[in-house]
Scaffold this active site. Structure first.
Site, PDB file in Angstrom:
ATOM      1  N   GLU A 124      -4.941  -4.737  10.589  1.00 15.44           N
ATOM      2  CA  GLU A 124      -4.137  -3.552  11.127  1.00 15.44           C
ATOM      3  C   GLU A 124      -4.667  -2.931  12.060  1.00 15.44           C
ATOM      4  O   GLU A 124      -5.543  -1.959  12.292  1.00 15.44           O
ATOM      5  CB  GLU A 124      -4.263  -3.154  10.071  1.00 15.44           C
TER       6      GLU A 124
ATOM      7  N   ASN B 221       0.776  -0.907  -0.399  1.00 17.75           N
ATOM      8  CA  ASN B 221       0.139  -0.360  -0.121  1.00 17.75           C
ATOM      9  C   ASN B 221       0.861   1.287  -0.591  1.00 17.75           C
ATOM     10  O   ASN B 221       1.467   1.811   1.154  1.00 17.75           O
ATOM     11  CB  ASN B 221      -0.847   0.140   1.385  1.00 17.75           C
TER      12      ASN B 221
ATOM     13  N   GLY C  93       2.636   2.404  10.899  1.00 22.28           N
ATOM     14  CA  GLY C  93       3.915   3.635  11.118  1.00 22.28           C
ATOM     15  C   GLY C  93       4.058   4.165  11.746  1.00 22.28           C
ATOM     16  O   GLY C  93       5.172   5.221  12.257  1.00 22.28           O
TER      17      GLY C  93
ATOM     18  N   GLY D 114       2.905  -0.915   4.263  1.00 19.39           N
ATOM     19  CA  GLY D 114       3.172   0.011   2.907  1.00 19.39           C
ATOM     20  C   GLY D 114       4.190   0.767   3.915  1.00 19.39           C
ATOM     21  O   GLY D 114       4.821   0.422   2.591  1.00 19.39           O
ATOM     22  N   GLY D 115       4.628   0.585   4.663  1.00 21.41           N
ATOM     23  CA  GLY D 115       6.249   1.749   4.350  1.00 21.41           C
ATOM     24  C   GLY D 115       7.318   0.641   3.627  1.00 21.41           C
ATOM     25  O   GLY D 115       7.861   1.472   2.592  1.00 21.41           O
TER      26      GLY D 115
ATOM     27  N   SER E 211       3.396  -1.603  10.697  1.00 24.17           N
ATOM     28  CA  SER E 211       5.223  -1.362  10.819  1.00 24.17           C
ATOM     29  C   SER E 211       5.415  -3.204   9.874  1.00 24.17           C
ATOM     30  O   SER E 211       6.115  -3.399  11.082  1.00 24.17           O
ATOM     31  CB  SER E 211       5.553  -1.474  11.885  1.00 24.17           C
TER      32      SER E 211
HETATM   33  P1  PGA Z   1       3.000   0.621   7.076  1.00 22.58           P
HETATM   34  O1  PGA Z   1       1.612   0.741   6.533  1.00 22.58           O
HETATM   35  O2  PGA Z   1       3.450  -0.979   7.004  1.00 22.58           O
HETATM   36  O3  PGA Z   1       3.696   1.586   7.077  1.00 22.58           O
HETATM   37  O4  PGA Z   1       3.239   0.749   8.812  1.00 22.58           O
HETATM   38  C1  PGA Z   1       0.654   0.016   6.845  1.00 22.58           C
HETATM   39  C2  PGA Z   1      -0.836   0.034   5.898  1.00 22.58           C
HETATM   40  O5  PGA Z   1      -0.826   1.280   6.633  1.00 22.58           O
HETATM   41  O6  PGA Z   1      -1.136  -0.211   5.282  1.00 22.58           O
END
Ligand code: PGA
Length: 253
Positions: free
Chosen positions: A165, A10, A171, A231-232, A210
Site C-alpha cells: 500500500e 479495512n 485515501g 479502505g473507503g 484508492s
Molecule cells: P483506501 O485505503 O482504499 O481508502 O485508499 C486503503 C487502506 O488504507 O487499506
C-alpha cells in the site's frame, strides 16, 4: 501456482456498532455467494462480536485492524492478539496509518506478526513507501527493508498475506498504476523467495490504495497481484460486493 484472491475491507475508525451491523447486513444477501475469493471484513474492534454473529455460518472471514503482542497485563487500552482467536480469523499488522500516527516500527510490526501467528491467527502485513521515497526512486528498496524486518524469523508463510500500500495512494483517490504496483509486488515476491524459497509462490500479495470498482479490474488482471486491501470503498456494500466479484472473475481457480 494458483493463489486464491483476497479482498479485505479495512473499515478503519468508521462505523458505530449499529452502523457496522447494518453494513454487514447489506452485504449478506450476496457476499457469501461470491465464490473463488476470500472475503475479509475488518470492522472496528468494538463491532467485531456483533459482526461475527451476523457472518456465522457463512464463508466471510473477519479481521482485527491491530493488536498488541503481549498476551495480557498492564497495558491500558490495548487488546492482545491472544484475545482474538475465536473472534477473528485475521489481524492486520503494520498498516501505514499505525506506522505514521502511532509510530510503530518494523520491529514492533514483526513482534505483532509473530505473536499473531503464534496465537493461530492469519496476518495481513502492510508495507508501502511515502511519496518522498517514491519520488526519490526508493520505493523498491524501502519496501524491501520493511519486508525483511517485518518478516524476520518467520519460517512458515501459510497464514501470511502481504499488502503493498503506497502511502501516497491511500485515501487520496490517486491509485498506483497496475504496472507499478505489479512491479513492486513482483519485487516483494522475489525478496520473499530469497528468504524462504518456493513458499513465495503461494504467498498472496495484495495491492491497496484508492481501490474502487472502476479501477480494480486491471490490478486484478496483473499476474502478480492477488487481491486488494480496501479502505473507503469497503464502507459501501455495493462497491465492496463489486470488488469481490471482480477479484473472483479475474482469477478463476
Ligand atoms: P483506501 O485505503 O482504499 O481508502 O485508499 C486503503 C487502506 O488504507 O487499506
Amino acid at each position: 501456482m494458483t493463489r486464491t484472491p483476497v479482498v479485505a475491507g479495512n473499515w478503519k475508525m468508521n462505523t458505530t456498532v449499529p452502523e457496522a451491523v447494518a453494513l454487514v447486513d447489506a452485504m449478506l444477501n450476496e457476499l457469501p455467494f461470491i465464490g473463488g475469493v476470500e472475503k475479509v471484513l475488518c470492522p472496528p474492534l468494538i463491532s467485531l462480536d456483533a459482526v461475527r454473529n451476523r457472518v456465522t455460518g457463512t464463508d466471510i472471514l473477519l479481521g482485527a485492524q491491530n493488536a498488541y503482542w503481549e498476551p495480557k497485563g498492564a497495558f491500558t487500552g490495548e487488546v492482545s492478539v491472544a484475545m482474538l482467536p475465536g473472534l477473528v480469523d485475521y489481524v492486520i499488522v503494520g498498516h501505514s496509518e499505525r506506522r505514521q500516527y502511532f509510530h510503530e516500527t518494523d520491529e514492533e510490526v514483526n513482534r505483532k506478526l509473530r505473536a499473531a501467528l503464534g496465537a493461530g491467527l492469519r496476518v495481513i502485513m502492510c508495507v508501502g513507501e511515502s511519496l518522498a521515497e517514491n519520488e526519490m526512486g526508493h520505493a523498491e528498496s524501502f519496501v524491501e527493508a520493511q519486508i525483511r524486518a517485518g518478516l524476520a524469523e518467520i519460517a512458515s508463510f501459510d497464514r501470511v498475506v502481504v499488502a503493498y500500500e503506497p502511502i501516497w495512494a491511500i485515501g487520496t483517490g490517486r491509485a498506483a498504476t497496475p504496472d507499478v504496483a505489479g512491479r513492486i509486488i513482483g519485487h516483494i515476491r522475489s525478496v520473499v523467495r530469497a528468504l524462504v524459497g518456493e513458499q513465495a509462490d503461494a504467498l498472496r500479495i495484495l495491492y491497496g490504495g484508492s481501490i474502487a470498482p472502476d479501477n480494480f479490474p486491471p490490478f486484478m488482471a496483473h499476474p502478480e497481484i492477488d487481491g486488494g486491501l480496501v479502505g473507503g470503498a469497503s464502507l459501501r456494500a455495493d462497491s465492496f460486493l463489486a470488488l469481490a466479484r471482480q477479484a473472483a472473475e479475474a482469477k478463476p481457480g
